[in-house]
Design a protein around this motif. Structure first.
Motif, PDB file in Angstrom:
ATOM      1  N   SER A 117     -40.931  40.657  37.088  1.00 34.73           N
ATOM      2  CA  SER A 117     -41.602  41.635  36.216  1.00 34.73           C
ATOM      3  C   SER A 117     -42.602  41.157  35.406  1.00 34.73           C
ATOM      4  O   SER A 117     -42.691  39.945  34.986  1.00 34.73           O
ATOM      5  CB  SER A 117     -40.385  42.467  35.313  1.00 34.73           C
ATOM      6  N   VAL A 118     -43.520  41.990  35.226  1.00 33.98           N
ATOM      7  CA  VAL A 118     -44.451  41.562  34.441  1.00 33.98           C
ATOM      8  C   VAL A 118     -44.744  42.863  33.144  1.00 33.98           C
ATOM      9  O   VAL A 118     -44.791  43.875  33.424  1.00 33.98           O
ATOM     10  CB  VAL A 118     -45.790  41.401  35.080  1.00 33.98           C
ATOM     11  N   THR A 119     -45.260  42.135  32.049  1.00 38.86           N
ATOM     12  CA  THR A 119     -45.251  43.175  31.025  1.00 38.86           C
ATOM     13  C   THR A 119     -46.830  42.798  30.301  1.00 38.86           C
ATOM     14  O   THR A 119     -46.929  41.499  29.757  1.00 38.86           O
ATOM     15  CB  THR A 119     -44.133  43.048  29.842  1.00 38.86           C
ATOM     16  N   ALA A 120     -47.447  43.728  30.361  1.00 37.52           N
ATOM     17  CA  ALA A 120     -48.946  43.444  29.481  1.00 37.52           C
ATOM     18  C   ALA A 120     -49.201  45.026  28.901  1.00 37.52           C
ATOM     19  O   ALA A 120     -49.146  46.212  29.475  1.00 37.52           O
ATOM     20  CB  ALA A 120     -49.979  43.393  30.617  1.00 37.52           C
ATOM     21  N   LYS A 121     -49.819  44.764  27.589  1.00 36.83           N
ATOM     22  CA  LYS A 121     -50.391  45.795  26.772  1.00 36.83           C
ATOM     23  C   LYS A 121     -49.357  46.919  26.691  1.00 36.83           C
ATOM     24  O   LYS A 121     -49.577  48.296  26.732  1.00 36.83           O
ATOM     25  CB  LYS A 121     -51.342  46.495  27.523  1.00 36.83           C
ATOM     26  N   GLY A 122     -48.261  46.514  26.708  1.00 39.25           N
ATOM     27  CA  GLY A 122     -46.830  47.594  26.335  1.00 39.25           C
ATOM     28  C   GLY A 122     -46.290  48.436  27.903  1.00 39.25           C
ATOM     29  O   GLY A 122     -45.470  48.850  27.496  1.00 39.25           O
ATOM     30  N   ALA A 123     -46.847  47.965  28.668  1.00 39.23           N
ATOM     31  CA  ALA A 123     -46.359  48.374  29.969  1.00 39.23           C
ATOM     32  C   ALA A 123     -45.969  47.339  30.881  1.00 39.23           C
ATOM     33  O   ALA A 123     -46.430  46.398  31.040  1.00 39.23           O
ATOM     34  CB  ALA A 123     -47.766  48.925  30.749  1.00 39.23           C
ATOM     35  N   THR A 124     -44.728  47.712  31.500  1.00 41.32           N
ATOM     36  CA  THR A 124     -43.947  46.798  32.326  1.00 41.32           C
ATOM     37  C   THR A 124     -43.846  47.416  33.610  1.00 41.32           C
ATOM     38  O   THR A 124     -43.625  48.363  33.905  1.00 41.32           O
ATOM     39  CB  THR A 124     -42.343  46.729  31.884  1.00 41.32           C
ATOM     40  N   PHE A 125     -44.171  46.399  34.681  1.00 42.38           N
ATOM     41  CA  PHE A 125     -44.115  46.845  36.291  1.00 42.38           C
ATOM     42  C   PHE A 125     -43.500  45.810  37.039  1.00 42.38           C
ATOM     43  O   PHE A 125     -43.494  44.612  36.444  1.00 42.38           O
ATOM     44  CB  PHE A 125     -45.429  47.183  36.593  1.00 42.38           C
ATOM     45  N   ARG A 126     -42.876  46.035  38.003  1.00 45.97           N
ATOM     46  CA  ARG A 126     -42.313  45.055  38.926  1.00 45.97           C
ATOM     47  C   ARG A 126     -43.178  44.749  40.077  1.00 45.97           C
ATOM     48  O   ARG A 126     -44.048  45.527  40.500  1.00 45.97           O
ATOM     49  CB  ARG A 126     -41.116  45.343  39.589  1.00 45.97           C
ATOM     50  N   LEU A 127     -43.437  43.232  40.441  1.00 47.97           N
ATOM     51  CA  LEU A 127     -44.200  42.948  41.570  1.00 47.97           C
ATOM     52  C   LEU A 127     -43.326  42.449  42.765  1.00 47.97           C
ATOM     53  O   LEU A 127     -42.196  41.704  42.181  1.00 47.97           O
ATOM     54  CB  LEU A 127     -45.102  41.935  41.187  1.00 47.97           C
ATOM     55  N   LEU A 128     -43.568  42.588  43.821  1.00 42.60           N
ATOM     56  CA  LEU A 128     -42.829  41.956  45.073  1.00 42.60           C
ATOM     57  C   LEU A 128     -43.973  41.577  46.079  1.00 42.60           C
ATOM     58  O   LEU A 128     -44.489  42.658  46.461  1.00 42.60           O
ATOM     59  CB  LEU A 128     -41.863  43.069  45.750  1.00 42.60           C
ATOM     60  N   ARG A 129     -44.096  40.407  46.444  1.00 42.08           N
ATOM     61  CA  ARG A 129     -44.769  39.868  47.593  1.00 42.08           C
ATOM     62  C   ARG A 129     -44.063  39.132  48.660  1.00 42.08           C
ATOM     63  O   ARG A 129     -43.392  38.358  48.257  1.00 42.08           O
ATOM     64  CB  ARG A 129     -45.944  39.043  47.253  1.00 42.08           C
ATOM     65  N   VAL A 130     -44.215  39.964  49.999  1.00 40.00           N
ATOM     66  CA  VAL A 130     -43.683  39.254  51.165  1.00 40.00           C
ATOM     67  C   VAL A 130     -44.525  38.696  52.001  1.00 40.00           C
ATOM     68  O   VAL A 130     -44.938  39.737  52.643  1.00 40.00           O
ATOM     69  CB  VAL A 130     -42.407  40.120  51.600  1.00 40.00           C
ATOM     70  N   PHE A 166     -46.350  44.481  46.902  1.00 39.14           N
ATOM     71  CA  PHE A 166     -45.934  45.816  46.135  1.00 39.14           C
ATOM     72  C   PHE A 166     -45.770  45.829  44.912  1.00 39.14           C
ATOM     73  O   PHE A 166     -45.251  44.937  44.106  1.00 39.14           O
ATOM     74  CB  PHE A 166     -44.540  46.537  46.921  1.00 39.14           C
ATOM     75  N   LEU A 167     -45.903  47.131  44.114  1.00 43.75           N
ATOM     76  CA  LEU A 167     -45.953  47.189  42.689  1.00 43.75           C
ATOM     77  C   LEU A 167     -45.172  48.359  42.507  1.00 43.75           C
ATOM     78  O   LEU A 167     -45.331  49.717  43.133  1.00 43.75           O
ATOM     79  CB  LEU A 167     -47.389  47.392  42.179  1.00 43.75           C
ATOM     80  N   LYS A 168     -44.351  48.342  41.648  1.00 43.83           N
ATOM     81  CA  LYS A 168     -43.362  49.470  41.280  1.00 43.83           C
ATOM     82  C   LYS A 168     -43.165  49.539  39.571  1.00 43.83           C
ATOM     83  O   LYS A 168     -43.185  48.883  39.044  1.00 43.83           O
ATOM     84  CB  LYS A 168     -41.862  49.079  41.599  1.00 43.83           C
ATOM     85  N   ALA A 169     -43.566  50.769  39.086  1.00 45.81           N
ATOM     86  CA  ALA A 169     -43.583  51.113  37.844  1.00 45.81           C
ATOM     87  C   ALA A 169     -43.214  52.422  37.322  1.00 45.81           C
ATOM     88  O   ALA A 169     -43.110  53.359  38.479  1.00 45.81           O
ATOM     89  CB  ALA A 169     -45.211  50.858  37.300  1.00 45.81           C
ATOM     90  N   ASP A 170     -43.221  52.972  36.338  1.00 45.32           N
ATOM     91  CA  ASP A 170     -42.917  54.225  35.854  1.00 45.32           C
ATOM     92  C   ASP A 170     -44.281  55.210  35.923  1.00 45.32           C
ATOM     93  O   ASP A 170     -45.172  54.753  35.886  1.00 45.32           O
ATOM     94  CB  ASP A 170     -42.119  54.301  34.617  1.00 45.32           C
ATOM     95  N   ALA A 171     -43.924  56.418  35.322  1.00 49.33           N
ATOM     96  CA  ALA A 171     -44.836  57.463  35.687  1.00 49.33           C
ATOM     97  C   ALA A 171     -46.010  57.133  34.459  1.00 49.33           C
ATOM     98  O   ALA A 171     -47.082  57.169  34.886  1.00 49.33           O
ATOM     99  CB  ALA A 171     -44.268  58.965  35.426  1.00 49.33           C
ATOM    100  N   GLU A 172     -45.380  56.757  33.274  1.00 49.94           N
ATOM    101  CA  GLU A 172     -46.415  56.351  32.173  1.00 49.94           C
ATOM    102  C   GLU A 172     -47.663  55.328  32.944  1.00 49.94           C
ATOM    103  O   GLU A 172     -48.613  55.246  32.401  1.00 49.94           O
ATOM    104  CB  GLU A 172     -45.848  55.843  30.978  1.00 49.94           C
ATOM    105  N   PHE A 173     -47.094  54.428  33.282  1.00 53.16           N
ATOM    106  CA  PHE A 173     -47.869  53.042  33.842  1.00 53.16           C
ATOM    107  C   PHE A 173     -48.943  53.949  34.669  1.00 53.16           C
ATOM    108  O   PHE A 173     -50.043  53.466  34.543  1.00 53.16           O
ATOM    109  CB  PHE A 173     -47.151  52.207  34.641  1.00 53.16           C
ATOM    110  N   TRP A 174     -48.889  54.618  35.812  1.00 56.05           N
ATOM    111  CA  TRP A 174     -49.506  55.119  36.596  1.00 56.05           C
ATOM    112  C   TRP A 174     -50.688  56.338  35.683  1.00 56.05           C
ATOM    113  O   TRP A 174     -51.697  56.233  36.219  1.00 56.05           O
ATOM    114  CB  TRP A 174     -49.025  55.946  37.513  1.00 56.05           C
ATOM    115  N   THR A 175     -49.985  56.742  34.982  1.00 54.95           N
ATOM    116  CA  THR A 175     -51.055  57.893  34.012  1.00 54.95           C
ATOM    117  C   THR A 175     -52.077  56.947  33.232  1.00 54.95           C
ATOM    118  O   THR A 175     -53.267  57.551  32.816  1.00 54.95           O
ATOM    119  CB  THR A 175     -50.323  58.724  33.172  1.00 54.95           C
ATOM    120  N   GLN A 176     -51.816  55.859  33.012  1.00 53.86           N
ATOM    121  CA  GLN A 176     -52.472  55.185  32.352  1.00 53.86           C
ATOM    122  C   GLN A 176     -53.678  54.328  32.918  1.00 53.86           C
ATOM    123  O   GLN A 176     -54.653  53.644  32.628  1.00 53.86           O
ATOM    124  CB  GLN A 176     -51.911  53.820  31.265  1.00 53.86           C
ATOM    125  N   GLN A 177     -53.619  54.243  34.271  1.00 55.82           N
ATOM    126  CA  GLN A 177     -54.546  53.429  35.294  1.00 55.82           C
ATOM    127  C   GLN A 177     -55.932  54.038  35.397  1.00 55.82           C
ATOM    128  O   GLN A 177     -56.744  52.975  35.645  1.00 55.82           O
ATOM    129  CB  GLN A 177     -53.731  53.385  36.764  1.00 55.82           C
TER     130      GLN A 177
END
Length: 253
Positions: A93-106, A111-122
């Protein structure tokens, strides 16, 4: 008199044996002697700072996996990380500017996984329209595949790259020196510094392999803990049902 001397000799022998056991278990140089901070260690605490740094870099590079947690300040932004890394990817997980998201690289797939608030701020506008909210809701809790050509790929993939992170982080600036023996989370360490600490500090394990265990970056640029060296973990791509693939570019990149 002979019996008394023999008794004293036996007691002295017992005390000597007890001291030897204490030394092996606690690291003391002897009963009544001073403490030897390098007793029972891997010996790197006796080496020059530059040699310690070289050994810890080599150990870090050779390790298959590591867990990296703490904060990193980059470009004026503070990132709070909790990442598990290996040579072919990473997750966490990574948190920046109050937003937390998950990262997965294979491999090369990120891949990026986040909640709806994260995406509305993009989009940088707050995402107030109903269309924005509906689109963000569809992405919530899903792994969104980040296209290799998207600006977000370069920005986020570095957080999942063991070699890139360690190369950039395990650097002390200025004149190197040792700064005594310490303890981090129950692990005895030797600390090395750059310019008496202003160039950063690095605690190196005195047990077993001399892995780095705690880094304080120069210029108040964050503090990181490095743990779980060599401990394997599962790294698999999400299923198709868990994934959204936008093709060439993420929404509002």
């Amino acid at each position: 008199m002979t019996a008394i001397l023999q008794g004293r000799t036996r007691r002295a022998a017992l005390v000597s044996a007890a001291c030897a056991l204490a030394v092996s278990g606690t690291g003391l140089t002897g009963c009544g002697g001073g403490e030897d901070p390098d007793a029972g260690t891997n010996g790197v605490g006796k080496l020059p700072a530059a040699t310690i740094q070289a050994k810890t870099r080599k150990a870090a590079e050779a390790a298959d996996t590591v867990r990296l947690s703490g904060s990193v300040v980059s470009g004026g932004t503070t990132y709070t990380l909790d990442m598990r890394l290996k040579s072919d990817g990473g997750t966490g997980s990574v948190t920046a500017k109050g937003a937390t998201f998950r990262l997965l690289r294979v491999g090369e797939h990120l891949f990026l996984k986040a909640d709806a608030e994260f995406w509305t701020q993009q989009d940088g506008k707050g995402g107030n329209s109903s269309a924005d909210s509906a689109a963000a809701k569809k992405l919530e809790g899903m792994y969104v595949k980040v296209p290799a050509g998207d600006p977000a790929y370069k920005r986020f993939s570095g957080f999942t790259d063991k070699n890139v992170l360690l190369e950039g982080l395990l650097t002390l600036h200025g004149k190197l020196a040792t700064d005594g023996h310490h303890e981090q989370a129950g692990i005895r360490t030797i600390r090395i510094t750059g310019d008496k600490g202003s160039g950063g500090t690095l605690d190196v394990s005195l047990k077993g392999t001399p892995y780095p265990v705690r880094l304080v970056r120069a210029g108040d640029a964050g503090t990181l803990r490095l743990t779980d060296w060599g401990k394997d973990f599962a790294l698999e791509e999400p299923t198709k049902k868990e994934t959204v693939d936008y093709g060439q570019q993420l929404p509002a990149s």
